[in-house]
Design a protein around this motif. Structure first.
Motif, PDB file in Angstrom:
ATOM      1  N   TRP A 175       0.936  -1.201   0.027  1.00  0.00           N
ATOM      2  CA  TRP A 175      -0.051  -0.059  -0.026  1.00  0.00           C
ATOM      3  C   TRP A 175       0.827   1.255  -0.091  1.00  0.00           C
ATOM      4  O   TRP A 175       0.431   2.323  -0.635  1.00  0.00           O
ATOM      5  CB  TRP A 175      -0.901  -0.115   1.376  1.00  0.00           C
ATOM      6  CG  TRP A 175      -1.932   1.112   1.364  1.00  0.00           C
ATOM      7  CD1 TRP A 175      -2.922   1.398   0.629  1.00  0.00           C
ATOM      8  CD2 TRP A 175      -1.546   2.227   2.287  1.00  0.00           C
ATOM      9  NE1 TRP A 175      -3.314   2.632   0.998  1.00  0.00           N
ATOM     10  CE2 TRP A 175      -2.678   3.157   2.171  1.00  0.00           C
ATOM     11  CE3 TRP A 175      -0.700   2.556   3.197  1.00  0.00           C
ATOM     12  CZ2 TRP A 175      -2.713   4.236   2.602  1.00  0.00           C
ATOM     13  CZ3 TRP A 175      -0.947   3.830   3.833  1.00  0.00           C
ATOM     14  CH2 TRP A 175      -2.142   4.550   3.493  1.00  0.00           C
ATOM     15  N   GLU A 176       2.004   1.286   0.763  1.00  0.00           N
ATOM     16  CA  GLU A 176       2.890   2.386   0.831  1.00  0.00           C
ATOM     17  C   GLU A 176       3.614   2.637  -0.522  1.00  0.00           C
ATOM     18  O   GLU A 176       3.631   3.644  -1.100  1.00  0.00           O
ATOM     19  CB  GLU A 176       3.828   2.066   1.976  1.00  0.00           C
ATOM     20  CG  GLU A 176       3.496   2.367   3.377  1.00  0.00           C
ATOM     21  CD  GLU A 176       4.341   1.837   4.443  1.00  0.00           C
ATOM     22  OE1 GLU A 176       5.496   1.470   3.975  1.00  0.00           O
ATOM     23  OE2 GLU A 176       3.926   2.141   5.671  1.00  0.00           O
ATOM     24  N   ASN A 177       3.830   1.385  -1.015  1.00  0.00           N
ATOM     25  CA  ASN A 177       4.522   1.400  -2.513  1.00  0.00           C
ATOM     26  C   ASN A 177       3.782   2.235  -3.428  1.00  0.00           C
ATOM     27  O   ASN A 177       4.092   3.049  -4.388  1.00  0.00           O
ATOM     28  CB  ASN A 177       5.067   0.211  -2.883  1.00  0.00           C
ATOM     29  CG  ASN A 177       6.228  -0.344  -2.193  1.00  0.00           C
ATOM     30  OD1 ASN A 177       6.905   0.562  -1.521  1.00  0.00           O
ATOM     31  ND2 ASN A 177       6.830  -1.573  -2.064  1.00  0.00           N
ATOM     32  N   ARG A 178       2.382   1.755  -3.448  1.00  0.00           N
ATOM     33  CA  ARG A 178       1.564   2.012  -4.305  1.00  0.00           C
ATOM     34  C   ARG A 178       1.290   3.595  -4.179  1.00  0.00           C
ATOM     35  O   ARG A 178       1.218   4.575  -5.142  1.00  0.00           O
ATOM     36  CB  ARG A 178       0.131   1.381  -4.428  1.00  0.00           C
ATOM     37  CG  ARG A 178       0.169   0.314  -5.105  1.00  0.00           C
ATOM     38  CD  ARG A 178      -1.300  -0.479  -4.957  1.00  0.00           C
ATOM     39  NE  ARG A 178      -1.248  -2.026  -5.072  1.00  0.00           N
ATOM     40  CZ  ARG A 178      -1.803  -2.757  -4.018  1.00  0.00           C
ATOM     41  NH1 ARG A 178      -2.675  -1.948  -3.011  1.00  0.00           N
ATOM     42  NH2 ARG A 178      -1.711  -3.846  -3.977  1.00  0.00           N
ATOM     43  N   LEU A 179       1.163   4.089  -2.789  1.00  0.00           N
ATOM     44  CA  LEU A 179       0.990   5.468  -2.457  1.00  0.00           C
ATOM     45  C   LEU A 179       2.407   6.355  -2.967  1.00  0.00           C
ATOM     46  O   LEU A 179       1.974   7.481  -3.394  1.00  0.00           O
ATOM     47  CB  LEU A 179       0.826   5.710  -0.918  1.00  0.00           C
ATOM     48  CG  LEU A 179       0.328   7.011  -0.407  1.00  0.00           C
ATOM     49  CD1 LEU A 179      -0.972   7.572  -1.041  1.00  0.00           C
ATOM     50  CD2 LEU A 179       0.375   6.848   1.054  1.00  0.00           C
ATOM     51  N   SER A 180       3.355   5.986  -2.750  1.00  0.00           N
ATOM     52  CA  SER A 180       4.463   6.699  -3.127  1.00  0.00           C
ATOM     53  C   SER A 180       4.575   6.602  -4.662  1.00  0.00           C
ATOM     54  O   SER A 180       4.974   7.595  -5.147  1.00  0.00           O
ATOM     55  CB  SER A 180       5.884   6.018  -2.552  1.00  0.00           C
ATOM     56  OG  SER A 180       6.043   4.667  -3.140  1.00  0.00           O
ATOM     57  N   ALA A 181       4.341   5.570  -5.529  1.00  0.00           N
ATOM     58  CA  ALA A 181       4.349   5.566  -6.733  1.00  0.00           C
ATOM     59  C   ALA A 181       3.305   6.593  -7.416  1.00  0.00           C
ATOM     60  O   ALA A 181       3.395   7.447  -8.310  1.00  0.00           O
ATOM     61  CB  ALA A 181       4.001   4.228  -7.419  1.00  0.00           C
ATOM     62  N   ARG A 182       2.193   6.581  -6.784  1.00  0.00           N
ATOM     63  CA  ARG A 182       0.992   7.663  -7.202  1.00  0.00           C
ATOM     64  C   ARG A 182       1.520   9.021  -7.076  1.00  0.00           C
ATOM     65  O   ARG A 182       1.097   9.934  -7.631  1.00  0.00           O
ATOM     66  CB  ARG A 182      -0.395   7.331  -6.477  1.00  0.00           C
ATOM     67  CG  ARG A 182      -1.413   8.129  -6.974  1.00  0.00           C
ATOM     68  CD  ARG A 182      -2.760   7.825  -6.262  1.00  0.00           C
ATOM     69  NE  ARG A 182      -3.095   6.487  -6.326  1.00  0.00           N
ATOM     70  CZ  ARG A 182      -3.694   5.631  -5.056  1.00  0.00           C
ATOM     71  NH1 ARG A 182      -4.084   6.604  -4.156  1.00  0.00           N
ATOM     72  NH2 ARG A 182      -4.198   4.474  -5.491  1.00  0.00           N
ATOM     73  N   LYS A 183       1.982   9.216  -5.829  1.00  0.00           N
ATOM     74  CA  LYS A 183       2.556  10.556  -5.386  1.00  0.00           C
ATOM     75  C   LYS A 183       3.764  10.968  -6.637  1.00  0.00           C
ATOM     76  O   LYS A 183       3.763  12.117  -6.980  1.00  0.00           O
ATOM     77  CB  LYS A 183       3.362  10.769  -4.016  1.00  0.00           C
ATOM     78  CG  LYS A 183       1.820  10.794  -3.103  1.00  0.00           C
ATOM     79  CD  LYS A 183       2.571  10.956  -1.668  1.00  0.00           C
ATOM     80  CE  LYS A 183       1.286  11.104  -0.858  1.00  0.00           C
ATOM     81  NZ  LYS A 183       1.638  11.329   0.652  1.00  0.00           N
ATOM     82  N   LYS A 184       4.520  10.077  -6.746  1.00  0.00           N
ATOM     83  CA  LYS A 184       5.831  10.355  -7.919  1.00  0.00           C
ATOM     84  C   LYS A 184       5.060  10.620  -9.112  1.00  0.00           C
ATOM     85  O   LYS A 184       5.548  11.618  -9.795  1.00  0.00           O
ATOM     86  CB  LYS A 184       6.542   9.211  -7.919  1.00  0.00           C
ATOM     87  CG  LYS A 184       7.358   9.241  -6.633  1.00  0.00           C
ATOM     88  CD  LYS A 184       8.432   7.763  -6.774  1.00  0.00           C
ATOM     89  CE  LYS A 184       9.487   7.743  -5.591  1.00  0.00           C
ATOM     90  NZ  LYS A 184      10.227   6.405  -5.826  1.00  0.00           N
ATOM     91  N   ALA A 185       4.058  10.090  -9.619  1.00  0.00           N
ATOM     92  CA  ALA A 185       3.408  10.079 -10.985  1.00  0.00           C
ATOM     93  C   ALA A 185       2.692  11.646 -10.796  1.00  0.00           C
ATOM     94  O   ALA A 185       2.523  12.263 -11.839  1.00  0.00           O
ATOM     95  CB  ALA A 185       2.207   9.068 -11.107  1.00  0.00           C
ATOM     96  N   GLU A 186       2.113  11.997  -9.768  1.00  0.00           N
ATOM     97  CA  GLU A 186       1.493  13.211  -9.469  1.00  0.00           C
ATOM     98  C   GLU A 186       2.569  14.232  -9.767  1.00  0.00           C
ATOM     99  O   GLU A 186       2.200  15.493 -10.396  1.00  0.00           O
ATOM    100  CB  GLU A 186       0.592  13.502  -8.328  1.00  0.00           C
ATOM    101  CG  GLU A 186      -0.527  12.382  -8.234  1.00  0.00           C
ATOM    102  CD  GLU A 186      -1.395  12.583  -6.855  1.00  0.00           C
ATOM    103  OE1 GLU A 186      -0.896  13.188  -5.950  1.00  0.00           O
ATOM    104  OE2 GLU A 186      -2.127  12.016  -6.790  1.00  0.00           O
TER     105      GLU A 186
END
Length: 180
Positions: free
Chosen positions: A65-76
């Motif tokens: 979940w943390e990895n997905r969240l960080s990936a989403r934030k990087k994409a943003e």
């Protein structure tokens, strides 16, 4: 059970430390979740195997979940940077076009000014040309009037010629009647 215990002990736990994750992913919520997870691990102990495996699953779920969240934030962040780059590029293009338009307007104003100056002031060439054009126009008008008079004379001569032909024909008829 002992095989499960030894199997779980043989597998090393993979955890990311706070320094490995991105700074945007370390929020207050993430820290509180990790703190709760660590407190549950220390209170439950390592003697209960089933509790240990469920904790491993929970840990892996939280990590995913943390990895997905960080990936989403990087994409943003990347998308925001792209929009910023596009905006800066459009702004630079607009500035370049504005300067080009301004120089074109200045050139147009200079050309219009030059045109007004040349039309407004009578120069030697333009006055000479006007005089020659006036002379040519006068001579052409004179030639036209002369030709019109010549056409009138020609028309009169044609009429006279026709009258003479008619008279000649009448005289020929009279002579032929007298000679019979």
């Amino acid at each position: 059970m002992s095989s499960m215990l030894s199997h779980n002990k043989d597998q090393p736990r993979i955890r990311k430390s706070l320094s490995d994750s991105s700074p945007t992913a370390t929020t207050a919520t993430t820290k509180s979740l990790r703190h709760e997870r660590l407190s549950r691990l220390s209170s439950s102990g390592s003697s209960d195997v089933s509790n240990d495996t469920s904790t491993n699953h929970a840990d892996s779920y939280v990590l995913r979940w943390e990895n997905r969240l960080s990936a989403r934030k990087k994409a943003e962040e990347t998308a925001n940077n792209d929009y910023k780059k596009m905006y800066e590029k459009a702004l630079a293009t607009n500035q370049r076009l504005k300067s080009k338009l301004e120089t074109s307007n200045q050139e147009l104003a200079m050309i219009q000014d030059q045109l007004q100056r040349t039309q407004g002031r009578p120069g030697d060439c333009s006055s000479n040309m006007l005089e020659t054009e006036k002379k040519e126009s006068w001579s052409l008008k004179k030639r036209i009037s002369d030709m019109e008079e010549q056409l009138k004379v020609k028309a009169e001569l044609k009429m006279e010629n026709q009258r003479l032909k008619d008279e000649n024909g009448a005289l020929i008829r009279v002579i032929t009647k007298l000679s019979k």
